[in-house]
Design a protein around this motif. Structure first.
Motif, PDB file in Angstrom:
ATOM      1  N   GLU A  86       0.786  -1.060   0.037  1.00 51.32           N
ATOM      2  CA  GLU A  86       0.046   0.147   0.179  1.00 51.32           C
ATOM      3  C   GLU A  86       0.753   1.298  -0.077  1.00 51.32           C
ATOM      4  N   PHE A  87       0.285   2.267  -0.336  1.00 48.68           N
ATOM      5  CA  PHE A  87       1.160   3.543  -0.225  1.00 48.68           C
ATOM      6  C   PHE A  87       0.175   4.703  -0.001  1.00 48.68           C
ATOM      7  N   HIS A  88      -0.122   5.250   0.895  1.00 50.03           N
ATOM      8  CA  HIS A  88      -1.114   6.216   1.119  1.00 50.03           C
ATOM      9  C   HIS A  88      -0.705   7.262   2.484  1.00 50.03           C
ATOM     10  N   THR A 117      -0.325  14.583  -7.590  1.00 45.64           N
ATOM     11  CA  THR A 117      -1.363  14.070  -8.421  1.00 45.64           C
ATOM     12  C   THR A 117      -1.819  12.516  -7.903  1.00 45.64           C
ATOM     13  N   LEU A 118      -0.408  11.984  -7.505  1.00 46.68           N
ATOM     14  CA  LEU A 118      -0.530  10.542  -7.067  1.00 46.68           C
ATOM     15  C   LEU A 118      -1.674  10.032  -6.307  1.00 46.68           C
ATOM     16  N   PRO A 119      -2.369   9.112  -6.725  1.00 48.74           N
ATOM     17  CA  PRO A 119      -3.631   8.725  -5.980  1.00 48.74           C
ATOM     18  C   PRO A 119      -3.183   7.899  -4.847  1.00 48.74           C
ATOM     19  N   ASP A 176      -3.618  -1.123  -2.638  1.00 49.44           N
ATOM     20  CA  ASP A 176      -3.259  -2.382  -3.262  1.00 49.44           C
ATOM     21  C   ASP A 176      -2.620  -2.111  -4.578  1.00 49.44           C
ATOM     22  N   ARG A 177      -1.211  -2.252  -4.498  1.00 46.50           N
ATOM     23  CA  ARG A 177      -0.435  -2.066  -5.539  1.00 46.50           C
ATOM     24  C   ARG A 177       0.483  -3.145  -5.955  1.00 46.50           C
ATOM     25  N   ILE A 178       1.088  -3.111  -7.162  1.00 42.67           N
ATOM     26  CA  ILE A 178       2.390  -3.978  -7.284  1.00 42.67           C
ATOM     27  C   ILE A 178       3.560  -3.219  -6.547  1.00 42.67           C
ATOM     28  N   LEU A 230       3.823  -0.700   3.862  1.00 40.07           N
ATOM     29  CA  LEU A 230       3.061   0.413   3.676  1.00 40.07           C
ATOM     30  C   LEU A 230       3.893   1.459   2.766  1.00 40.07           C
ATOM     31  N   SER A 231       5.292   1.054   2.611  1.00 42.40           N
ATOM     32  CA  SER A 231       5.997   1.930   1.499  1.00 42.40           C
ATOM     33  C   SER A 231       7.527   1.166   1.453  1.00 42.40           C
ATOM     34  N   LEU A 232       8.009   1.390   0.203  1.00 41.40           N
ATOM     35  CA  LEU A 232       9.208   0.713  -0.010  1.00 41.40           C
ATOM     36  C   LEU A 232      10.256   0.977   0.882  1.00 41.40           C
ATOM     37  N   GLN A 233      10.066   2.252   1.849  1.00 33.71           N
ATOM     38  CA  GLN A 233      10.999   2.475   2.701  1.00 33.71           C
ATOM     39  C   GLN A 233      10.831   1.559   3.897  1.00 33.71           C
ATOM     40  N   GLN A 234       9.682   1.247   4.326  1.00 31.69           N
ATOM     41  CA  GLN A 234       9.298   0.198   5.352  1.00 31.69           C
ATOM     42  C   GLN A 234       9.991  -1.265   5.067  1.00 31.69           C
ATOM     43  N   PRO A 294      15.537   0.677  -6.314  1.00 26.70           N
ATOM     44  CA  PRO A 294      14.424   1.462  -7.295  1.00 26.70           C
ATOM     45  C   PRO A 294      13.089   0.932  -7.133  1.00 26.70           C
ATOM     46  N   ASN A 295      12.277   1.932  -7.058  1.00 26.40           N
ATOM     47  CA  ASN A 295      10.866   1.469  -7.262  1.00 26.40           C
ATOM     48  C   ASN A 295      10.395   1.303  -8.548  1.00 26.40           C
ATOM     49  N   LYS A 296      10.171   0.144  -9.166  1.00 22.44           N
ATOM     50  CA  LYS A 296       9.934  -0.190 -10.201  1.00 22.44           C
ATOM     51  C   LYS A 296       8.500  -0.037 -10.506  1.00 22.44           C
ATOM     52  N   LEU A 332      13.799   6.166  -6.072  1.00 22.80           N
ATOM     53  CA  LEU A 332      14.923   5.552  -5.640  1.00 22.80           C
ATOM     54  C   LEU A 332      15.076   5.486  -4.229  1.00 22.80           C
ATOM     55  N   ILE A 333      14.886   4.685  -3.468  1.00 22.59           N
ATOM     56  CA  ILE A 333      14.685   4.345  -1.977  1.00 22.59           C
ATOM     57  C   ILE A 333      15.989   3.764  -1.471  1.00 22.59           C
ATOM     58  N   GLU A 334      16.803   4.737  -0.701  1.00 27.71           N
ATOM     59  CA  GLU A 334      18.280   4.085  -0.157  1.00 27.71           C
ATOM     60  C   GLU A 334      18.268   4.230   1.245  1.00 27.71           C
TER      61      GLU A 334
HETATM   62  O1  LIG Z   1       6.851   3.341  -1.367  1.00 27.54           O
HETATM   63  C1  LIG Z   1       6.972   4.259  -1.918  1.00 27.54           C
HETATM   64  N1  LIG Z   1       7.885   5.273  -1.236  1.00 27.54           N
HETATM   65  C2  LIG Z   1       7.733   6.748  -1.718  1.00 27.54           C
HETATM   66  O2  LIG Z   1       8.384   7.408  -1.081  1.00 27.54           O
HETATM   67  C3  LIG Z   1       7.186   6.887  -2.855  1.00 27.54           C
HETATM   68  N2  LIG Z   1       6.794   7.899  -3.769  1.00 27.54           N
HETATM   69  C4  LIG Z   1       5.810   7.621  -4.652  1.00 27.54           C
HETATM   70  O3  LIG Z   1       5.769   8.556  -5.610  1.00 27.54           O
HETATM   71  N3  LIG Z   1       5.612   6.366  -4.590  1.00 27.54           N
HETATM   72  C5  LIG Z   1       6.159   5.915  -3.453  1.00 27.54           C
HETATM   73  N4  LIG Z   1       6.085   4.777  -2.947  1.00 27.54           N
END
Ligand SMILES: O=c1[nH]c(=O)c2[nH]c(=O)[nH]c2[nH]1
Length: 287
Positions: free
Chosen positions: A153-155, A164-166, A170-172, A211-215, A239-241, A269-271
């Motif tokens: 998820e990402f919200h 603009t990002l919804p 539920d995402r890939i 809940l985020s690629l960071q997590q 990289p968030n593909k 790009l999450i590092e």
């Molecule tokens: O997991 C994510 N982290 C972000 O920081 C981010 N930013 C974004 O546009 N999508 C996502 N997804």
């Protein structure tokens, strides 16, 4: 000197198509790169710019995404034949169609229902530094491509006038993992250490409801440190593909996270670094 138009063809090259199909909670994914090229009575557009016989390359692209929704792509030969027969059968001026498909192979991570790793591109890496009689080793891997077709998820992110990002529940989630880890000491069974660190990252990716690629990054780094005591610090570059659901509503079709466009750039790009609080100083290990 007479000049004439020779052989020509046109189409949409390298459409990235990912489909997800579900049998209950068990997902199957297909990952294709599809190129279409049409031939036929196409002199007018070249000679005068009259486009009345040109099936737009954008339409060709939409067609393959809509076809993927209407019927599972099946074997790539079947999907290619369906598309090529459609283009040549639907438009009198189109007398030839070539469809080129590459299929990217994925395997399940630990028989997981919706987490997969791509075969073939991964490298194991190491950097060894000896300096003033001291030794450091940084090992890891790169290009370990993994994907979850749900469980991401990402919200809850702030919205400003440029957002603009919804929000999504539920995402890939897909990434190509580059990980490097630094050893606190060098009395290490290198193969076993690598295999267990890698497996810990894969299991954390598969099992973390993200809940985020960071997590997910933090969970992967933490799992490595929990698996292997000799590892002091892990640096991850993810990289968030992005996989965007294709809007098929214009064709009267719904898309319940079944058909995706896999974008290659730009990418998030999450590092980040995950380390033991008592980790020894790195010295020149990373430099
Ligand atoms: O997991 C994510 N982290 C972000 O920081 C981010 N930013 C974004 O546009 N999508 C996502 N997804």
């Amino acid at each position: 000197m007479g000049i004439t138009l020779g052989a020509n063809q046109y189409g949409k090259a390298e459409n990235r198509l990912v489909t997800v199909s579900r049998q209950g909670s068990r997902h199957e994914i297909r990952d294709l790169t599809v190129s279409t090229a049409l031939r036929g009575d196409l002199a007018d557009t070249h000679l005068t710019g009259d486009n009345s016989k040109v099936l737009a390359t954008d339409t060709q692209k939409n067609t393959l995404y809509a076809f993927a929704k209407q019927q599972p792509p099946g074997q790539i030969e079947e999907f290619g034949l369906r598309l090529a027969r459609h283009f040549t059968g639907s438009f009198e001026q189109i007398t030839g169609a070539r469809v080129i498909i590459d299929e990217h192979a994925w395997q399940r991570i630990d028989d997981h229902d919706h987490s997969f790793a791509r075969s073939g591109e991964e490298k194991r890496t190491t950097t060894v530094t000896v300096h003033n009689g001291q030794e450091w080793v940084v090992s890891g891997l790169r290009d370990l491509v993994v994907l979850k077709s749900t469980g991401s998820e990402f919200h809850g992110f702030p919205r400003d006038r440029y957002t603009t990002l919804p929000e999504t529940t539920d995402r890939i989630l897909a990434t190509a993992v580059t990980a490097r880890w630094r050893f606190a000491h060098l009395d290490v069974p290198w193969d076993k250490s690598f295999a267990e660190a890698r497996q810990a990252m894969l299991a954390a990716f598969a099992d973390t409801h993200s809940l985020s690629l960071q997590q997910t990054l933090y969970a992967m780094g933490k799992a490595v440190l929990e698996a292997r005591e000799e590892i002091a610090e892990v640096r991850l570059s993810l990289p968030n593909k992005h996989h965007f659901p294709v809007d098929l509503s214009k064709f009267g079709l719904d898309n319940d996270n079944e058909v995706f466009y896999a974008a290659d750039r730009p990418y998030g790009l999450i590092e980040g670094t995950v380390l033991r609080e008592e980790a020894p100083e790195p010295g020149p290990a990373w430099d």
